[in-house]
Scaffold this active site. Structure first.
Site, PDB file in Angstrom:
ATOM      1  N   CYS A   1     -11.051  21.540   1.207  1.00 54.11           N
ATOM      2  CA  CYS A   1      -9.491  21.729   1.333  1.00 54.11           C
ATOM      3  C   CYS A   1      -8.977  20.803   0.583  1.00 54.11           C
ATOM      4  O   CYS A   1      -9.124  19.677   0.265  1.00 54.11           O
ATOM      5  CB  CYS A   1      -8.922  21.349   2.709  1.00 54.11           C
ATOM      6  SG  CYS A   1      -7.261  21.065   2.921  1.00 54.11           S
TER       7      CYS A   1
ATOM      8  N   LYS B   1      -0.451   0.673  15.902  1.00 54.86           N
ATOM      9  CA  LYS B   1      -0.759  -0.637  17.148  1.00 54.86           C
ATOM     10  C   LYS B   1      -0.483  -0.212  18.250  1.00 54.86           C
ATOM     11  O   LYS B   1      -1.401  -0.684  19.233  1.00 54.86           O
ATOM     12  CB  LYS B   1       0.321  -1.604  16.550  1.00 54.86           C
ATOM     13  CG  LYS B   1      -0.066  -2.258  15.122  1.00 54.86           C
ATOM     14  CD  LYS B   1       0.982  -3.554  14.838  1.00 54.86           C
ATOM     15  CE  LYS B   1       2.610  -3.069  15.058  1.00 54.86           C
ATOM     16  NZ  LYS B   1       3.057  -2.170  14.196  1.00 54.86           N
TER      17      LYS B   1
ATOM     18  N   GLU C   1      -4.534   2.733   3.347  1.00 53.13           N
ATOM     19  CA  GLU C   1      -3.672   2.882   1.991  1.00 53.13           C
ATOM     20  C   GLU C   1      -3.440   1.642   1.508  1.00 53.13           C
ATOM     21  O   GLU C   1      -3.374   0.503   2.402  1.00 53.13           O
ATOM     22  CB  GLU C   1      -2.437   3.691   2.605  1.00 53.13           C
ATOM     23  CG  GLU C   1      -2.550   4.971   2.991  1.00 53.13           C
ATOM     24  CD  GLU C   1      -1.338   5.822   3.614  1.00 53.13           C
ATOM     25  OE1 GLU C   1      -0.195   4.945   3.396  1.00 53.13           O
ATOM     26  OE2 GLU C   1      -1.355   7.019   3.750  1.00 53.13           O
TER      27      GLU C   1
ATOM     28  N   ASP D   1       7.180  -6.086  20.890  1.00 54.12           N
ATOM     29  CA  ASP D   1       8.006  -5.394  19.530  1.00 54.12           C
ATOM     30  C   ASP D   1       9.241  -5.065  20.223  1.00 54.12           C
ATOM     31  O   ASP D   1       9.623  -4.596  21.193  1.00 54.12           O
ATOM     32  CB  ASP D   1       7.355  -4.265  19.210  1.00 54.12           C
ATOM     33  CG  ASP D   1       7.762  -3.431  17.790  1.00 54.12           C
ATOM     34  OD1 ASP D   1       8.918  -3.655  17.527  1.00 54.12           O
ATOM     35  OD2 ASP D   1       7.198  -2.657  17.479  1.00 54.12           O
TER      36      ASP D   1
ATOM     37  N   LYS E   1       0.730  -3.675  10.010  1.00 55.47           N
ATOM     38  CA  LYS E   1       2.106  -3.002   9.475  1.00 55.47           C
ATOM     39  C   LYS E   1       2.548  -2.209  10.592  1.00 55.47           C
ATOM     40  O   LYS E   1       1.912  -1.359  11.183  1.00 55.47           O
ATOM     41  CB  LYS E   1       1.632  -2.621   8.233  1.00 55.47           C
ATOM     42  CG  LYS E   1       2.719  -2.039   7.273  1.00 55.47           C
ATOM     43  CD  LYS E   1       2.370  -1.751   5.975  1.00 55.47           C
ATOM     44  CE  LYS E   1       3.515  -0.877   5.071  1.00 55.47           C
ATOM     45  NZ  LYS E   1       4.238  -0.058   5.952  1.00 55.47           N
TER      46      LYS E   1
END
Length: 406
Positions: free
Chosen positions: A339, A26, A300, A62, A21
């Site tokens: 924390c 990357k 995530e 890319d 992603k």
């Protein structure tokens, strides 16, 4: 399995794709991996000590290139030695514009059709100029369409892959790929183009039509002075094929009689050559001893599930993938006071790390810490690469300060 990329490092792979992603690291991972390979000798029985330096080429596929930023050095569409590792590492950023500005496009705009027209009558010269101008206008439209054509990024990258498919200049090619969607289209290109060529060549009237069209264009362009239009073979856009295609030499140089033309047999020969090269690329894609894919993600939801879709697609294309790098993990020494923000992030990341460990228990899963600064330049990349082959332990290694480490 071993939570490092050590097995990858000691393999004899020729192509490594790094993907995932957008925004998960990357480029940092691919640059660090390239630095690691470039500083690790390769086995060579002919060498006095049994090893020799490994030559690595890092290619950014890319459209939004970042290699120059990662190395603090400007790169272009040609392999450029990386400062500090000039003998073993080069990098390049594929530019689709180079693909669409080739000789074929230039010839269609009439750039190479100049010459003396003194032997023509005024009427014939005027007709020839008008016809050539018409082709130039058509060529300009085609050229502009090619620049914005959907998939041109993937096609230009694939052209570079074709260029290096038979070269022995580098021991290893590492591809810093575009986000997942672009990369999957790139990896699907060999199958797509093969099936397209099969369908096209099954049309019995296609080659004669192309032959007739080439004679028409050649007579129109060649009328102005009789000069041949150089470089107009069908495979101009594929760098590796222009010099190796069996029976296709006359397509570009056989126009010495003053016209650009290509015969039906030459069309078939060129198409068969392209298919042969693409089958070679496909075979290399599907050979786990020569090609591997390294997935990069963060812990995530969106990244983990996009990684799973990517792995499933790679399996569908029969491309080897057994390594995953999980970046930006909040890892604190156990002696550090709690924390609130860090604890919240760790809770989220722990949830998805458990899913990753469950889904990929037969993968090399490398867990990389969130760093205090950007990773830029050879020293910082070497520091990052250290933990690709040595598991990071916050109690042992403490916080990693990029600036101090460099």
């Amino acid at each position: 399995m071993d939570p490092t990329l050590t097995e990858l490092l000691h393999s004899n792979l020729q192509w490594i794709f790094v993907g995932g992603k957008g925004g998960v690291g990357k480029t940092t991972t691919s640059c660090a991996l390239a630095t690691l390979f470039a500083t690790t000798p390769i086995s060579d029985a002919a060498a006095p000590d049994g090893t020799r330096p490994r030559r690595v080429l890092l290619i950014s596929t890319d459209p939004a290139h970042n290699l120059s930023d990662a190395f603090n050095q400007r790169f272009g569409p040609q392999p450029t030695p990386v400062k500090g590792l000039e003998d073993t590492l080069a990098a390049m950023e594929v530019d689709p514009k180079n693909f669409t500005h080739g000789a074929l496009m230039s010839s269609l705009t009439g750039a190479n059709s100049g010459g003396s027209a003194s032997s023509l009558s005024r009427e014939a010269e005027a007709d020839a100029v008008e016809q050539t101008a018409s082709f130039a206008r058509i060529g300009a439209v085609l050229k502009e369409a090619a620049r914005t054509m959907p998939g041109i990024d993937e096609i230009s990258v694939f052209a570079e892959i074709l260029h290096y498919v038979r070269t022995l200049s580098y021991d290893l090619l590492i591809f810093d790929t575009a986000p997942t969607g672009h990369t999957l289209r790139l990896l699907a290109l060999p199958q797509t183009l093969n099936s397209t060529f099969d369908r096209l060549m099954s049309l019995e009237g296609l080659a004669p039509m192309l032959e007739a069209a080439s004679h028409l264009i050649g007579s129109s362009l060649g009328a102005v002075g009789g000069d041949s239009v150089s470089g107009c073979e069908v495979a101009t856009a594929m760098p590796s094929s222009s010099s190796t295609a069996p029976g296709a030499g006359s397509a570009a140089t056989g126009s010495s009689q003053g016209s650009w033309s290509i015969t039906a047999d030459e069309v078939r020969a060129k198409a068969l050559h392209w298919r042969q090269v693409m089958e070679e690329v496909q075979d290399r894609f599907n050979d786990p001893s020569r090609t591997s894919f390294v997935c990069v993600c963060i812990a995530e939801f969106l990244s983990v599930y996009e990684t799973e879709r990517l792995v499933q697609e790679l399996m569908k294309y029969n491309i080897g993938c057994d390594s995953i790098v999980v970046n930006q993990l909040v890892l604190k020494p156990s002696s550090e006071p709690p924390c609130r923000m860090c604890a919240a992030r760790q809770k989220i990341q722990t949830k998805y790390l458990e899913q990753i460990d469950l889904l990929y228990d037969d993968f090399h899963v490398v867990k990389m810490p969130l760093l205090s600064d950007e990773v830029r330049g050879i020293p910082a990349l070497k520091m990052f690469a250290r933990f690709l082959q040595e598991p990071y332990n916050p109690d042992t290694h403490g916080y990693i300060d990029v600036q101090e480490s460099c």
